[in-house]
Scaffold this active site. Structure first.
Site, PDB file in Angstrom:
ATOM      1  N   ASP A 145      30.643  65.437  51.009  1.00  0.00           N
ATOM      2  CA  ASP A 145      30.918  64.179  51.714  1.00  0.00           C
ATOM      3  C   ASP A 145      31.661  64.536  53.000  1.00  0.00           C
ATOM      4  OD1 ASP A 145      31.641  61.679  52.545  1.00  0.00           O
ATOM      5  OD2 ASP A 145      32.715  61.102  50.749  1.00  0.00           O
ATOM      6  N   LYS A 198      26.185  64.080  52.747  1.00  0.00           N
ATOM      7  CA  LYS A 198      26.360  62.829  53.490  1.00  0.00           C
ATOM      8  C   LYS A 198      26.546  63.179  54.970  1.00  0.00           C
ATOM      9  CE  LYS A 198      28.504  60.586  49.523  1.00  0.00           C
ATOM     10  NZ  LYS A 198      29.620  59.750  49.040  1.00  0.00           N
ATOM     11  N   ARG A 234      27.736  61.301  34.248  1.00  0.00           N
ATOM     12  CA  ARG A 234      27.306  62.670  34.583  1.00  0.00           C
ATOM     13  C   ARG A 234      25.991  63.050  33.912  1.00  0.00           C
ATOM     14  NH1 ARG A 234      31.410  65.387  37.239  1.00  0.00           N
ATOM     15  NH2 ARG A 234      33.520  64.912  36.620  1.00  0.00           N
ATOM     16  N   GLY A 291      30.891  68.685  38.846  1.00  0.00           N
ATOM     17  CA  GLY A 291      29.675  67.979  39.277  1.00  0.00           C
ATOM     18  C   GLY A 291      28.413  68.803  39.411  1.00  0.00           C
ATOM     19  N   ASP A 334      29.876  61.966  38.692  1.00  0.00           N
ATOM     20  CA  ASP A 334      30.503  60.940  37.859  1.00  0.00           C
ATOM     21  C   ASP A 334      31.085  59.776  38.650  1.00  0.00           C
ATOM     22  OD1 ASP A 334      32.671  62.500  39.007  1.00  0.00           O
ATOM     23  OD2 ASP A 334      33.979  61.424  37.623  1.00  0.00           O
ATOM     24  N   ASP A 354      27.334  70.070  44.231  1.00  0.00           N
ATOM     25  CA  ASP A 354      26.482  68.899  43.984  1.00  0.00           C
ATOM     26  C   ASP A 354      26.334  68.035  45.232  1.00  0.00           C
ATOM     27  OD1 ASP A 354      29.171  68.254  43.879  1.00  0.00           O
ATOM     28  OD2 ASP A 354      29.026  66.934  42.154  1.00  0.00           O
TER      29      ASP A 354
END
Ligand code: 5GP
Length: 188
Positions: A108, A136, A170, A50, A164, A105
Site C-alpha cells: 500500500d 496500490k 484470510r 498475509g 485479513d 501479498d
C-alpha cells in the site's frame, strides 16, 4: 458458486479478484521468476502473515533450489489503515552474498516494506527484489525494488487469499474489496 458479496465482522465486501484470475497472475509471475532466477539459489522470504497463501502457490511453480524462510513485520495501528511503526522478526540466516526474494501479498504505502528492505540491505545480500501479488498506487512513491507485481489495484481495502480484516477472511480463495462505508457508520 463464488459469492458476490460477503460480510466479515459486520463489514460488507464485494468480489474483487476471482480465484482463476489470481491463479493466472501467479502463473505469470512464476514464469518471470523461473526465467530471471534460473541457475541461482535464492532465499525466498515470505512476509507473514498475509503472503503465506500467495507464496505457497507461487513457490510450488518455481523449480529452483531455493531456501524458504519467513519474516514478520508488524505495523501497529488501526485495522484498515497502514501505520509507519514497524517491528521486524527475522530468520537467523546469513544473507550476505545471497539473492534474496521478498514475497509480499500487498503493498500500500510501502512503509512496512521500506523498513524490511533497509533491514535486509544492511546484511549485504547479492541482490534484493520484491514480488508482490497486489500493489496500490502509493506503492511506487518510495523507490522500492518492486520487480514483480501481479496486479495493480486502486486504493481499496481487500481481504482473502491470505489477507485479513482484523484476522478474518484470510482463508477465502477469492479476493474481496470493502464496500464504501455509509455515512454515520464507524470506519472500523
Ligand atoms: P504498507 O502501507 O506499509 O505498504 O502496508 C502495510 C501492510 O498493511 C501490508 O503488508 C499488508 O499486510 C497491510 N495492508 C495494506 N493494504 C491492505 C489491504 O488492502 N488489505 C489488507 N488485508 N491488508 C493490507
Amino acid at each position: 458458486m463464488v459469492p458476490e458479496r460477503i460480510e466479515l465482522r459486520g463489514r460488507a465486501f464485494r468480489l474483487f479478484v476471482r480465484r482463476d484470475e489470481i491463479a493466472e497472475r501467479v502463473r505469470a509471475l512464476a514464469e518471470q521468476l523461473r526465467h530471471d532466477y534460473a541457475g541461482t539459489e535464492p532465499v525466498c522470504l515470505i512476509v507473514l502473515k498475509g503472503a503465506f497463501v500467495f507464496a505457497a502457490d507461487l513457490l510450488r511453480q518455481l523449480p529452483l533450489a531455493c531456501t524458504i524462510e519467513t519474516i514478520r513485520a508488524r505495523s501497529y495501528g488501526a485495522a484498515m489503515v497502514s501505520s509507519g511503526t514497524v517491528h521486524i522478526e527475522a530468520p537467523a540466516l546469513e544473507l550476505r552474498g545471497r539473492d534474496v526474494l521478498l514475497i509480499e501479498d500487498i503493498v500500500d504505502t510501502g512503509l512496512t516494506l521500506q523498513e524490511l528492505v533497509r533491514f535486509l540491505e544492511a546484511q549485504q545480500p547479492a541482490s534484493l527484489r520484491i514480488v508482490t501479488l497486489l500493489a496500490k498506487p502509493a506503492a511506487h512513491h518510495l523507490g522500492l525494488p518492486l520487480a514483480y507485481i501481479g496486479l495493480q489495484i486502486p486504493p481499496v481495502f481487500v481481504v482473502g487469499y491470505g489477507m485479513d480484516y482484523a484476522e478474518a477472511g484470510r482463508n477465502l480463495p477469492d479476493i474481496y474489496a470493502a464496500e464504501p462505508i455509509a455515512e454515520g457508520q464507524s470506519g472500523l
